[in-house]
Write a protein that holds these residues in place. Structure first.
Motif, PDB file in Angstrom:
ATOM      1  N   LEU A  97      75.307  68.027  25.879  1.00 58.21           N
ATOM      2  CA  LEU A  97      75.503  67.721  27.515  1.00 58.21           C
ATOM      3  C   LEU A  97      74.851  66.760  28.730  1.00 58.21           C
ATOM      4  O   LEU A  97      76.340  66.581  29.397  1.00 58.21           O
ATOM      5  CB  LEU A  97      74.934  69.355  27.598  1.00 58.21           C
ATOM      6  N   ALA A 100      78.741  64.767  28.366  1.00 63.53           N
ATOM      7  CA  ALA A 100      79.786  64.838  28.729  1.00 63.53           C
ATOM      8  C   ALA A 100      79.412  65.116  30.877  1.00 63.53           C
ATOM      9  O   ALA A 100      80.048  65.013  31.783  1.00 63.53           O
ATOM     10  CB  ALA A 100      79.778  66.736  28.851  1.00 63.53           C
ATOM     11  N   CYS A 105      82.191  65.924  33.746  1.00 61.96           N
ATOM     12  CA  CYS A 105      83.271  66.696  32.882  1.00 61.96           C
ATOM     13  C   CYS A 105      82.514  68.350  33.643  1.00 61.96           C
ATOM     14  O   CYS A 105      81.835  68.067  33.355  1.00 61.96           O
ATOM     15  CB  CYS A 105      82.862  66.972  31.688  1.00 61.96           C
ATOM     16  N   VAL A 107      81.490  71.732  32.306  1.00 55.53           N
ATOM     17  CA  VAL A 107      80.665  72.077  31.301  1.00 55.53           C
ATOM     18  C   VAL A 107      80.193  73.444  30.330  1.00 55.53           C
ATOM     19  O   VAL A 107      80.163  74.498  31.953  1.00 55.53           O
ATOM     20  CB  VAL A 107      79.620  71.533  30.379  1.00 55.53           C
ATOM     21  N   VAL A 134      78.736  74.150  35.035  1.00 57.51           N
ATOM     22  CA  VAL A 134      77.732  74.271  34.498  1.00 57.51           C
ATOM     23  C   VAL A 134      77.749  75.051  33.749  1.00 57.51           C
ATOM     24  O   VAL A 134      77.382  76.027  34.982  1.00 57.51           O
ATOM     25  CB  VAL A 134      76.656  73.606  33.579  1.00 57.51           C
TER      26      VAL A 134
END
Length: 357
Positions: A97, A100, A105, A107, A134
């Motif tokens: 995590l 990323a 990113c 996620v 997220v």
């Protein structure tokens, strides 16, 4: 609204066991050939599973989904991956995590977010900086019984809630036909297992329905004859302070129950609600005990996973906020860690105001 919305073209899967393959199947059913799939894996097992977690004979995972394997997260990011699915064991989530998020990113992370709360400050700092999407995989929020229960509670169909009893019990030996239960992350302390965090869906939907408790008390531990090193039977009692007093909300969890049971009873001043997540049935009773509403939903278990996948993709592609964000997803872990602390100490744990908020 998120400001990093983008078209999904390249995705990375970290972990392709039962839940990882489910998400991959659903993603491919929605996006088809629009996406290119990368995988960063340790075991690199090639069996292919169906929705019943049965191995499909004579199929090989990488070939079936045209998966490109990478040797590191950095290699995936260099290849243009900007969407990551974290489906590996719980204790390994944070090591995926954090990089990323640093790479910008979006996620999707399976529940629970982590095995503990230690690195959450780092995550929240990165989220403030990069505004990443997220989405936490609490698919039971899409179960029709829970959606209906929330609707009925919010319109005070049973009046003020006075007590709640939730239960989840299932034999862990029967979960995965493709592996020995002793090897599952759910049964291994080093991988972040244990009944409290593995069956955390109940804590999440209770938070979804009622918010955060003020106190948590738990009793249980490794009580069965299972060959595992984590707790397998636990009862959690949570206190919710209201104008009427401290409302008890209890949760039973176990790894041993056959046949399985997954249900909830909500008692109010004007009746009660009961729902069963295995039969997809919900019943509302009035003050006289008469059933005034009853429904059994036509429902396939994978429907929940499909709905959450569609919503995650919409969040990434359109920039809409994640309904099960990191902040949302961490609340049930706060509850779970309080339960673990209480179980070990034998004392009631008070959840601090700043955590509850």
């Amino acid at each position: 609204m998120k400001n990093n919305e983008h078209k999904i073209q390249k995705v990375l899967f970290v972990g392709l066991g039962g839940i990882g393959q489910r998400h991959l199947r659903n993603l491919k059913s929605i996006k088809g050939e629009e996406i290119q799939v990368f995988a960063y894996r340790k075991r690199n097992a090639q069996f292919v599973l169906n929705n019943r977690l049965e191995i499909i004979e004579d199929e090989e995972l990488n070939s079936k989904y045209a998966i490109t394997c990478v040797s590191s997260l950095e290699e995936a990011f260099e290849k243009g991956v900007r969407t990551v699915f974290i489906c590996n064991p719980t204790s390994l989530h944070m090591e995926v995590l954090l990089p990323a998020l640093e790479a910008g990113c979006s996620v999707f992370i399976e529940k629970p977010i982590a095995a503990g709360l230690e690195q959450f400050d780092k995550v929240e700092t990165l989220l403030q900086k990069n505004n990443n999407v997220v989405f936490v995989g609490y698919q039971n929020r899409y179960h029709p019984c829970i959606k209906k229960a929330k609707e009925l509670i919010e319109c005070h169909a049973v009046g003020d809630v006075l007590a709640v009893y939730a239960e989840i019990g299932e034999c862990v030996k029967n979960w995965h036909k493709y592996e020995n239960y002793r090897d599952m992350y759910a049964c291994r302390k080093d991988l972040g297992g244990g009944v409290i965090v593995t069956q955390i869906h109940e804590l999440d939907y209770l938070y979804y329905l009622f918010g955060m408790p003020q106190t948590v008390y738990a009793v249980g531990g490794k009580l069965s004859d299972l060959d595992i090193d984590v707790e397998d039977v636990v009862d959690i009692l949570m206190g919710y302070e209201t104008e009427r007093g401290s409302v008890p909300v209890s949760v039973h969890q176990d790894y041993i129950q056959v046949p399985p049971r997954r249900s909830c009873r909500i008692i109010g001043t004007k009746g009660k609600l009961e729902f069963d997540l295995l039969t997809s049935e919900i019943v509302q009773y009035d003050e006289q005990g008469t059933s005034v509403y009853k429904e059994q939903f036509e429902f396939e278990r994978n429907d929940m996973f499909l709905e959450e996948m569609k919503q995650f993709l919409a969040c990434v592609e359109t920039g809409e906020d994640s309904p099960i964000s990191f902040t949302e997803g961490k609340q049930s872990l706060v509850m779970a860690m309080a339960a673990k602390e209480s179980m070990q100490s034998g004392q009631k744990v008070v959840i601090k105001n700043e955590v509850r908020g």
